[in-house]
Write an enzyme that holds these catalytic residues in place. Structure first.
Site, mmCIF file in Angstrom:
data_model
loop_
_atom_site.group_PDB
_atom_site.id
_atom_site.type_symbol
_atom_site.label_atom_id
_atom_site.label_comp_id
_atom_site.label_asym_id
_atom_site.label_seq_id
_atom_site.Cartn_x
_atom_site.Cartn_y
_atom_site.Cartn_z
ATOM 1 N N ALA A 68 21.909 -29.586 1.526
ATOM 2 C CA ALA A 68 21.830 -28.179 1.132
ATOM 3 C C ALA A 68 21.742 -27.359 2.415
ATOM 4 O O ALA A 68 21.321 -27.868 3.453
ATOM 5 C CB ALA A 68 20.602 -27.959 0.263
ATOM 6 N N GLY A 111 21.082 -33.156 -0.049
ATOM 7 C CA GLY A 111 21.904 -32.763 -1.188
ATOM 8 C C GLY A 111 23.315 -33.343 -1.110
ATOM 9 O O GLY A 111 23.950 -33.564 -2.144
ATOM 10 N N GLU A 114 23.028 -36.629 -2.571
ATOM 11 C CA GLU A 114 22.756 -36.482 -4.013
ATOM 12 C C GLU A 114 24.042 -36.161 -4.778
ATOM 13 O O GLU A 114 24.253 -36.659 -5.884
ATOM 14 C CB GLU A 114 21.684 -35.414 -4.236
ATOM 15 C CG GLU A 114 20.319 -35.888 -3.716
ATOM 16 C CD GLU A 114 19.259 -34.807 -3.745
ATOM 17 O OE1 GLU A 114 19.494 -33.741 -3.136
ATOM 18 O OE2 GLU A 114 18.210 -35.010 -4.363
ATOM 19 N N GLU A 134 15.007 -34.844 3.688
ATOM 20 C CA GLU A 134 14.207 -33.674 3.299
ATOM 21 C C GLU A 134 12.776 -33.743 3.810
ATOM 22 O O GLU A 134 12.177 -32.735 4.174
ATOM 23 C CB GLU A 134 14.188 -33.527 1.766
ATOM 24 C CG GLU A 134 15.496 -33.071 1.149
ATOM 25 C CD GLU A 134 16.437 -34.204 0.775
ATOM 26 O OE1 GLU A 134 16.246 -35.342 1.248
ATOM 27 O OE2 GLU A 134 17.375 -33.954 0.008
HETATM 28 C C1 HXC Z 1 22.639 -25.777 7.480
HETATM 29 C C2 HXC Z 1 23.514 -27.308 8.943
HETATM 30 C C3 HXC Z 1 23.054 -28.394 8.138
HETATM 31 C C4 HXC Z 1 22.334 -28.042 6.936
HETATM 32 C C5 HXC Z 1 24.051 -29.208 9.842
HETATM 33 N N1 HXC Z 1 24.145 -27.875 9.979
HETATM 34 N N2 HXC Z 1 23.403 -29.538 8.737
HETATM 35 N N3 HXC Z 1 23.312 -26.037 8.595
HETATM 36 N N4 HXC Z 1 22.168 -26.753 6.664
HETATM 37 N N5 HXC Z 1 21.898 -28.984 6.109
HETATM 38 C C6 HXC Z 1 24.775 -27.112 11.053
HETATM 39 C C7 HXC Z 1 23.942 -27.149 12.310
HETATM 40 O O1 HXC Z 1 22.923 -26.179 12.237
HETATM 41 C C8 HXC Z 1 24.967 -26.820 13.363
HETATM 42 O O2 HXC Z 1 25.224 -25.444 13.334
HETATM 43 C C9 HXC Z 1 26.215 -27.541 12.845
HETATM 44 O O3 HXC Z 1 26.004 -27.742 11.438
HETATM 45 C C10 HXC Z 1 26.428 -28.891 13.486
HETATM 46 O O4 HXC Z 1 25.246 -29.671 13.345
HETATM 47 P P1 HXC Z 1 24.479 -30.365 14.590
HETATM 48 O O5 HXC Z 1 23.074 -30.547 14.186
HETATM 49 O O6 HXC Z 1 24.738 -29.622 15.834
HETATM 50 O O7 HXC Z 1 25.239 -31.768 14.648
HETATM 51 P P2 HXC Z 1 24.661 -33.181 15.123
HETATM 52 O O8 HXC Z 1 23.833 -33.010 16.354
HETATM 53 O O9 HXC Z 1 25.840 -34.111 15.148
HETATM 54 O O10 HXC Z 1 23.666 -33.654 13.965
HETATM 55 C C11 HXC Z 1 24.145 -33.920 12.678
HETATM 56 C C12 HXC Z 1 22.979 -34.021 11.649
HETATM 57 C C13 HXC Z 1 22.117 -32.760 11.754
HETATM 58 C C14 HXC Z 1 22.141 -35.266 11.948
HETATM 59 C C15 HXC Z 1 23.616 -34.171 10.270
HETATM 60 O O11 HXC Z 1 22.964 -31.613 11.650
HETATM 61 C C16 HXC Z 1 21.072 -32.660 10.688
HETATM 62 O O12 HXC Z 1 20.042 -33.297 10.792
HETATM 63 N N6 HXC Z 1 21.315 -31.810 9.673
HETATM 64 C C17 HXC Z 1 20.366 -31.538 8.649
HETATM 65 C C18 HXC Z 1 20.298 -32.687 7.684
HETATM 66 C C19 HXC Z 1 19.293 -32.416 6.571
HETATM 67 O O13 HXC Z 1 18.097 -32.256 6.831
HETATM 68 N N7 HXC Z 1 19.769 -32.344 5.317
HETATM 69 C C20 HXC Z 1 18.922 -32.126 4.185
HETATM 70 C C21 HXC Z 1 18.895 -30.681 3.905
HETATM 71 S S1 HXC Z 1 17.735 -30.330 2.630
HETATM 72 P P3 HXC Z 1 25.303 -24.561 14.672
HETATM 73 O O14 HXC Z 1 25.464 -23.173 14.163
HETATM 74 O O15 HXC Z 1 24.046 -24.828 15.430
HETATM 75 O O16 HXC Z 1 26.537 -25.118 15.372
HETATM 76 C C22 HXC Z 1 18.503 -30.743 1.235
HETATM 77 C C23 HXC Z 1 17.685 -30.458 0.029
HETATM 78 C C24 HXC Z 1 18.392 -30.962 -1.173
HETATM 79 O O17 HXC Z 1 19.603 -31.171 1.182
HETATM 80 C C25 HXC Z 1 17.715 -30.415 -2.358
HETATM 81 C C26 HXC Z 1 18.615 -30.404 -3.509
HETATM 82 C C27 HXC Z 1 19.880 -29.733 -3.247
#
Ligand code: HXC
Length: 260
Positions: A68, A111, A114, A134
């Protein structure tokens, strides 16, 4: 209006498989509200499109979807997420009647994972990574992660995934039963489409019954599930396609399905 964050095309020899590509590369396909409503709308209309027999959802080689959209959620509060039914349009993927296949490369996190698990079948590229991170951002899975991991991989492994946020490799996801097959990165989408074509060659009506019956295994006790299956099996005898399928077998020819 045409969607901006997904691409939809009809593929396969008979153009009877819909391929949905999540297409927000700069954010690793983070599932913001716009992307999710475009996905939901596309799925609803493809479900009604009689030229489509199966649907494949994919992302890019770097990310299926990294979850998400965290930035979009940062300032959310309880009252508005609750009364605004936050995530309500996320369930569409699991409500589609046609078979939905996830072709996963790269990150399928939060997400994103999911959504993949809401699909009926997951094919993964060798470098795919699955996980529920998360916990590392102070929340928990909200679109089925805590439930579907348990059903697919058992409680102990599901707990590890949800309590650590550690990523799971494609191979391990396959061993745990989350993924059915693993392919080289550049072949996953093609293989998923081939699988879609194979399914689309069957009677759409009967495929829908089979999907419904398998899904009941998640929801019912064994006795109820077996009863449901037997009744649907009986119901196939009320269809023309069942008659055609068995007649074609005896006549040594290919069946012509009418979805009747
Ligand atoms: C918003 C995101 C994002 C996310 C990545 N980006 N994941 N933006 N929401 N979930 C954006 C980053 O901010 C960044 O933007 C660009 O995508 C590239 O990501 P990087 O982090 O620079 O890439 P990398 O270093 O290769 O790392 C990849 C990654 C990391 C390990 C996937 O991005 C990460 O940890 N993302 C978050 C993963 C996460 O926590 N997902 C769960 C979300 S909560 P900029 O602008 O800086 O270039 C969830 C709740 C679900 O899903 C509930 C039900 C729906």
């Amino acid at each position: 209006t045409a969607p901006e964050m997904i691409k939809v095309e009809k593929v396969g020899e008979k153009k009877n498989v819909a391929l949905i590509k999540l297409n927000r590369p700069k954010a690793l396909n983070a599932l913001c509200d716009q992307l999710m409503s475009e996905l939901s709308d596309a799925l609803r209309s493809l479900d009604l499109d009689t030229s489509v027999g199966a649907i494949v959802i994919t992302g890019s080689e770097r990310a299926f979807a990294a979850g998400a959209d965290i930035k979009e959620m940062t300032d959310n509060e309880f009252a508005s997420t609750f009364s605004g039914r936050f995530l309500e349009n996320w369930t569409t993927v699991s409500e589609v009647k046609k078979p939905v296949i996830a072709a996963v490369n790269g990150f399928a996190l939060g997400g994103g994972n999911e959504i993949a698990m809401m699909c009926d079948i997951i094919y993964a590229g060798e470098k795919a990574r699955f996980g529920q991170p998360e916990i590392k951002i102070g929340t928990i899975p909200g679109a089925g992660g805590t439930q579907r991991w348990v059903r697919a991989a058992g409680k102990s492994f599901a707990m590890e995934v949800c309590l650590t946020g550690d990523q799971v490799t494609a191979q391990e996801a396959k061993e745990r039963g989350i993924v059915s097959k693993v392919f080289p990165v550049d072949q996953v989408v093609g293989e998923a489409v081939k699988l879609g074509e194979k399914i689309a060659d069957q009677s759409p009506l009967i495929v829908q019954m089979a999907k419904e019956a398998v899904n009941k295994a998640y929801e019912l006790t064994l006795q109820e599930g077996l009863h449901f299956e037997r009744r649907l099996f009986h119901a196939t005898f009320a269809t023309k396609d069942r008659k055609e399928g068995m007649t074609a077998f005896a006549e040594k020819r290919k069946p012509q399905w009418e979805s009747k």
